[in-house]
Design a protein around this motif. Structure first.
Motif, PDB file in Angstrom:
ATOM      1  N   GLN A  40       0.834  -1.207   0.000  1.00 29.84           N
ATOM      2  CA  GLN A  40       0.000   0.000   0.000  1.00 29.84           C
ATOM      3  C   GLN A  40       0.867   1.256   0.000  1.00 29.84           C
ATOM      4  O   GLN A  40       0.497   2.270  -0.586  1.00 29.84           O
ATOM      5  CB  GLN A  40      -0.924   0.018   1.228  1.00 29.84           C
ATOM      6  N   ARG A  41       2.011   1.183   0.667  1.00 32.89           N
ATOM      7  CA  ARG A  41       2.899   2.346   0.749  1.00 32.89           C
ATOM      8  C   ARG A  41       4.288   1.961   0.245  1.00 32.89           C
ATOM      9  O   ARG A  41       4.721   0.828   0.395  1.00 32.89           O
ATOM     10  CB  ARG A  41       3.021   2.847   2.194  1.00 32.89           C
ATOM     11  N   VAL A  42       4.965   2.954  -0.343  1.00 32.17           N
ATOM     12  CA  VAL A  42       6.368   2.785  -0.721  1.00 32.17           C
ATOM     13  C   VAL A  42       7.145   3.976  -0.165  1.00 32.17           C
ATOM     14  O   VAL A  42       6.569   4.907   0.403  1.00 32.17           O
ATOM     15  CB  VAL A  42       6.547   2.709  -2.256  1.00 32.17           C
ATOM     16  N   ALA A  43       8.458   3.945  -0.328  1.00 28.13           N
ATOM     17  CA  ALA A  43       9.303   5.032   0.164  1.00 28.13           C
ATOM     18  C   ALA A  43       8.860   6.368  -0.426  1.00 28.13           C
ATOM     19  O   ALA A  43       8.528   6.469  -1.605  1.00 28.13           O
ATOM     20  CB  ALA A  43      10.756   4.753  -0.191  1.00 28.13           C
ATOM     21  N   THR A  44       8.868   7.380   0.381  1.00 34.29           N
ATOM     22  CA  THR A  44       8.441   8.707  -0.059  1.00 34.29           C
ATOM     23  C   THR A  44       9.249   9.206  -1.242  1.00 34.29           C
ATOM     24  O   THR A  44       8.725   9.870  -2.138  1.00 34.29           O
ATOM     25  CB  THR A  44       8.568   9.707   1.107  1.00 34.29           C
ATOM     26  N   ASN A  45      10.545   8.878  -1.266  1.00 32.91           N
ATOM     27  CA  ASN A  45      11.427   9.372  -2.327  1.00 32.91           C
ATOM     28  C   ASN A  45      11.452   8.485  -3.564  1.00 32.91           C
ATOM     29  O   ASN A  45      12.162   8.806  -4.526  1.00 32.91           O
ATOM     30  CB  ASN A  45      12.859   9.509  -1.796  1.00 32.91           C
ATOM     31  N   LEU A  46      10.713   7.399  -3.568  1.00 33.28           N
ATOM     32  CA  LEU A  46      10.793   6.468  -4.689  1.00 33.28           C
ATOM     33  C   LEU A  46      10.313   7.136  -5.969  1.00 33.28           C
ATOM     34  O   LEU A  46       9.169   7.569  -6.070  1.00 33.28           O
ATOM     35  CB  LEU A  46       9.963   5.219  -4.409  1.00 33.28           C
ATOM     36  N   SER A  47      11.210   7.198  -6.966  1.00 32.67           N
ATOM     37  CA  SER A  47      10.864   7.837  -8.240  1.00 32.67           C
ATOM     38  C   SER A  47      10.839   6.843  -9.387  1.00 32.67           C
ATOM     39  O   SER A  47      10.217   7.111 -10.415  1.00 32.67           O
ATOM     40  CB  SER A  47      11.865   8.954  -8.556  1.00 32.67           C
ATOM     41  N   ARG A  48      11.511   5.709  -9.226  1.00 29.62           N
ATOM     42  CA  ARG A  48      11.577   4.741 -10.324  1.00 29.62           C
ATOM     43  C   ARG A  48      11.366   3.339  -9.767  1.00 29.62           C
ATOM     44  O   ARG A  48      12.159   2.866  -8.955  1.00 29.62           O
ATOM     45  CB  ARG A  48      12.937   4.830 -11.012  1.00 29.62           C
ATOM     46  N   LEU A  49      10.299   2.685 -10.207  1.00 27.39           N
ATOM     47  CA  LEU A  49       9.979   1.325  -9.787  1.00 27.39           C
ATOM     48  C   LEU A  49       9.778   0.478 -11.038  1.00 27.39           C
ATOM     49  O   LEU A  49       8.836   0.690 -11.802  1.00 27.39           O
ATOM     50  CB  LEU A  49       8.717   1.310  -8.924  1.00 27.39           C
ATOM     51  N   GLU A  50      10.683  -0.486 -11.249  1.00 33.34           N
ATOM     52  CA  GLU A  50      10.600  -1.367 -12.404  1.00 33.34           C
ATOM     53  C   GLU A  50      10.612  -2.813 -11.928  1.00 33.34           C
ATOM     54  O   GLU A  50      11.589  -3.271 -11.331  1.00 33.34           O
ATOM     55  CB  GLU A  50      11.778  -1.111 -13.362  1.00 33.34           C
ATOM     56  N   ILE A  51       9.504  -3.522 -12.203  1.00 24.27           N
ATOM     57  CA  ILE A  51       9.364  -4.909 -11.749  1.00 24.27           C
ATOM     58  C   ILE A  51       8.898  -5.793 -12.902  1.00 24.27           C
ATOM     59  O   ILE A  51       8.241  -6.819 -12.696  1.00 24.27           O
ATOM     60  CB  ILE A  51       8.383  -4.993 -10.561  1.00 24.27           C
ATOM     61  N   ASN A  52       9.248  -5.445 -14.118  1.00 25.55           N
ATOM     62  CA  ASN A  52       8.827  -6.203 -15.301  1.00 25.55           C
ATOM     63  C   ASN A  52       9.274  -7.660 -15.225  1.00 25.55           C
ATOM     64  O   ASN A  52      10.305  -7.994 -14.630  1.00 25.55           O
ATOM     65  CB  ASN A  52       9.433  -5.592 -16.571  1.00 25.55           C
ATOM     66  N   ASN A  53       8.473  -8.529 -15.843  1.00 26.15           N
ATOM     67  CA  ASN A  53       8.851  -9.930 -16.048  1.00 26.15           C
ATOM     68  C   ASN A  53       9.205 -10.638 -14.743  1.00 26.15           C
ATOM     69  O   ASN A  53      10.309 -11.167 -14.563  1.00 26.15           O
ATOM     70  CB  ASN A  53      10.032 -10.018 -17.030  1.00 26.15           C
ATOM     71  N   ASN A  54       8.264 -10.604 -13.827  1.00 28.66           N
ATOM     72  CA  ASN A  54       8.361 -11.345 -12.578  1.00 28.66           C
ATOM     73  C   ASN A  54       7.057 -12.098 -12.367  1.00 28.66           C
ATOM     74  O   ASN A  54       6.307 -12.330 -13.320  1.00 28.66           O
ATOM     75  CB  ASN A  54       8.667 -10.398 -11.413  1.00 28.66           C
ATOM     76  N   LYS A  55       6.766 -12.456 -11.124  1.00 31.80           N
ATOM     77  CA  LYS A  55       5.544 -13.202 -10.819  1.00 31.80           C
ATOM     78  C   LYS A  55       4.747 -12.508  -9.718  1.00 31.80           C
ATOM     79  O   LYS A  55       4.097 -13.151  -8.898  1.00 31.80           O
ATOM     80  CB  LYS A  55       5.895 -14.636 -10.407  1.00 31.80           C
ATOM     81  N   PHE A  56       4.820 -11.181  -9.682  1.00 32.97           N
ATOM     82  CA  PHE A  56       4.002 -10.432  -8.739  1.00 32.97           C
ATOM     83  C   PHE A  56       2.529 -10.620  -9.097  1.00 32.97           C
ATOM     84  O   PHE A  56       2.171 -10.723 -10.280  1.00 32.97           O
ATOM     85  CB  PHE A  56       4.362  -8.950  -8.763  1.00 32.97           C
ATOM     86  N   SER A  57       1.667 -10.641  -8.075  1.00 30.26           N
ATOM     87  CA  SER A  57       0.258 -10.971  -8.311  1.00 30.26           C
ATOM     88  C   SER A  57      -0.655 -10.076  -7.488  1.00 30.26           C
ATOM     89  O   SER A  57      -0.216  -9.116  -6.852  1.00 30.26           O
ATOM     90  CB  SER A  57       0.012 -12.448  -7.979  1.00 30.26           C
ATOM     91  N   ASP A  58      -1.946 -10.442  -7.508  1.00 31.21           N
ATOM     92  CA  ASP A  58      -3.010  -9.710  -6.814  1.00 31.21           C
ATOM     93  C   ASP A  58      -3.268  -8.381  -7.527  1.00 31.21           C
ATOM     94  O   ASP A  58      -2.850  -8.179  -8.651  1.00 31.21           O
ATOM     95  CB  ASP A  58      -2.670  -9.508  -5.341  1.00 31.21           C
TER      96      ASP A  58
END
Length: 675
Positions: A452-470
């Protein structure tokens, strides 16, 4: 001689000395105030004023000015660095007869070398660095024979460095960095046997030449800095005879050949910077320079393995070996070094497992091992001491889970581990690490859900080609500083939440190749900076939001291979799209006229209910509706059409008149017959 006579003589001597001192003080103060006037009274010297008395006990006496140092009541040091002086150095500066030190660094003085300083007979320390001095260094500079320290760096001096500089045999420091010199460094510098610091760096106009072998005869030299000065050839083997050497920086040159084995035998050596050269061969295997603090051999052509002896350097804080052709394993002993802060070995051919103790015994800050053939797990203790800033480990064969210590590492700013074979869930604390700004996990087998929350300073999140769900959580609205979000080819389900459209800085959004369904959010809250939106190959249905046409910065839009229906909003035609793909959907109606050109020939395929007014695209031509005329663009066609319509009307009217007339004549004929 009576006692009275002796006493009177003593009084006269004291009076004479006092009078002489008073005259000297008066003269020196006059010179200093004249200097201030010559320099046009810079505000930085506004406190140079006539004092009420010339007693050295007076707080406003010139010997108490912060720029002045006096010895036995006479000026010996003139420390005028960073005083915004713009005028020349006047000859009368040497009227300060006891002057030993002149420091005019970091000002704006523009003139040739002030040869009038030859008259400062006691001068030992001259610093004219970081000004705009120009011309050549005079060939008779050896007349400053008492100099112990000479700094002319960061000026506009050009031409040759005169060989006569080698006659300043009392020099301890010679700094001639960052000028416009040409030719090569004079070998006569090797005659300065008392020299302890030689700085010749960033003389980029120097003629390509080898490092003079005479320099290695400077047995007392501690600091040698010749970065970016067009050196070529090999490092002399005799460098191992410079027994006092502590700091060696020959970086950013064109040095070739091997690193002399004698170099790492120097007992006092602390800094070795040889990066960005053309050095080849193996790193010397035997290392006796146990006081080394930092080694940077990066960006060369070094081969072989990392020496095991590097694991003996218990004072070493940094090891940079990146951009070479090194192979083999990173010695386990390096992981146990107690002072190691920086380890950068990326872009080599290193293999094997990583030292398991890296980070356990030292305050590790930077850990960069990317672009190798490393395997096994990331060390568990990387952030044990909570100083780690970066984990850069992409493009390897690493397996296993991310270390648990990364979940409690608030110092982290960047984690890039893409293109490995890592798996498992992400340590929960990593998502919210307070300083994290870049998290790139793509092309692994990570599982779990988005937080639900990530780091306040997070500007780049790349999680391509994994098995994240929901689902994509509604809490995404709190990811306020996110600029890039790439989550292609995972197992996400559910709808795209309205909250995702509230990210004000988002420029790139990739959610393609997931299992997302439902309609797209029809109200876009704040995607003002969005330029790329890719939702290809999901199960999205419903209409294309008209508000997409209001995103002025949008240049790439891919909604292909979904179940989107309805017409294409005409507002999309107002965008300056360099990529548009709406193919393989259930769209219907006419495409916006702005897309009726070959640039979008494949943008609408497999939408069987779409049509266009021209047959040039890979969709059918529209027949059910006449295209509204654009009189401003086709005036001749409009004129022809109007004329045709007028002619048709006239013909119709004429025909009507003829019919009426014929009918009347016929009726009149019938009436006559009956009569």
């Amino acid at each position: 001689m009576t006692i009275t006579t002796i006493f009177l003589s003593f009084l006269l001597l004291l009076f004479g000395l006092a009078n002489s001192e008073s005259q000297l003080n008066d003269k020196e103060q006059t010179v200093l105030l004249k200097l201030k006037q010559h320099w046009q009274n810079p505000p930085s010297l506004s406190h140079w004023q006539n004092p009420p008395s010339l007693s050295h006990l007076n707080s406003s006496h010139h010997c108490n000015w912060p720029e002045i140092t006096c010895t036995n009541g006479s000026v010996t040091q003139l420390l005028l660095l960073d005083k915004n002086i713009t005028q020349t150095v006047p000859p009368f500066i040497c009227d300060l007869k006891n002057l030993i030190v002149i420091n005019l660094s970091n000002n704006f003085i523009s003139q040739e070398f002030p040869k009038a300083l030859y008259n400062c007979s006691k001068l030992e320390d001259l610093d004219l660095s970081q000004n705009y001095f120009n011309g050549t260094i005079p060939v008779d500079i050896h007349r400053l024979s008492g100099l112990r320290h000479l700094n002319l760096g960061a000026n506009n001096f050009y031409g040759n460095i005169p060989a006569s500089i080698g006659q300043l045999t009392e020099l301890r420091t010679l700094h001639l960095f960052q000028c416009a010199f040409n030719d090569s460094f004079p070998r006569e510098i090797g005659n300065l046997f008392k020299l302890e610091s030689l700085q010749l760096a960033y003389n980029v106009n120097m003629t390509a030449a080898e490092l003079p072998s005479s320099f290695t005869e400077l047995k007392k030299l501690k600091f040698l800095w010749i970065t970016a000065s067009n050196l070529n050839g090999e490092i002399p083997d005799t460098i191992g005879e410079m027994e006092a050497l502590e700091h060696l920086d020959l970086s950013i040159n064109n040095l070739t050949g091997k690193i002399p084995s004698s170099l790492f035998m120097l007992k006092n050596l602390s800094i070795v910077y040889l990066f960005r050269n053309l050095l080849s061969g193996e790193i010397p295997r035997v290392v006796e320079a146990l006081n080394i603090d930092f080694i940077d051999l990066s960006d060369n052509k070094l081969t072989g393995s990392i020496p095991d002896d590097f694991g003996r350097l218990r004072n070493m804080t940094g090891l940079n070996l990146f951009f070479n052709q090194l192979s083999g394993k990173i010695p386990d002993s390096i992981g146990r070094l107690p002072c190691l802060v920086v380890l950068k070995v990326f872009s080599n051919n290193l293999s094997g497992t990583l030292p398991p103790d890296i980070g356990r015994y030292s305050m590790l800050v930077e850990f960069q091992i990317a672009d190798n053939k490393l395997e096994g797990k990331l060390p568990e203790h990387l952030c044990d001491n909570e100083r780690l800033v970066g984990v850069v480990a992409f493009n390897n064969n690493l397996t296993g889970e991310l270390p648990k210590s990364l979940g409690n590492c608030n110092s982290l700013k960047i984690v890039t581990v893409y293109n490995n074979r890592l798996s498992g869930d992400i340590p929960s604390g990593l998502w919210t690490s307070s300083n994290l700004s870049i998290l790139i996990l793509s092309n692994n087998s990570f599982t779990g859900e988005l937080p639900q929350r990530v780091a306040t300073n997070l500007s780049r999140l790349e999680i391509n080609n994994n098995k994240f769900s929901d689902t994509i959580p509604a809490g995404v609205s709190s990811w306020r500083n996110l600029v890039v979000f790439e989550a292609s080819n995972n197992l996400f389900t559910g709808t795209i939440p309205q909250e995702l459209t509230s990210l004000p800085h988002l420029t790139t959004l990739f959610l393609d190749q997931n299992r997302l369904s439902g309609s797209l959010p029809q109200d876009i809250i704040s995607w003002r900076t969005l330029n790329t939106l890719n939702l290809r190959r999901n199960k999205i249905s419903g209409l294309i939001p008209r508000e997409l046409g209001n995103l002025a910065g949008l240049t790439e839009l891919d909604l292909s291979e979904n179940q989107i229906s309805g017409p294409i909003p005409p507002q999309l035609g107002l965008l300056r799209l360099t990529l548009l793909n709406l193919s393989s959907n259930l769209l219907n109606g006419r495409i916006p006229i702005q897309f009726e050109n070959d640039a979008y020939a494949s943008s609408f395929v497999s939408n069987f209910a779409l049509c266009a007014s021209t047959p040039t695209l890979n969709i059918r031509k529209c027949y059910s509706q006449v295209e509204p005329l654009k009189s401003s663009k086709h005036p001749s066609q409009c004129l022809v059409l109007i004329m045709c319509m007028v002619a048709a009307a006239l013909l119709g009217l004429l025909a009507s008149l003829l019919v009426v007339r014929f009918h009347r004549k016929r009726k009149h004929g019938l009436d006559s017959t009956s009569t």
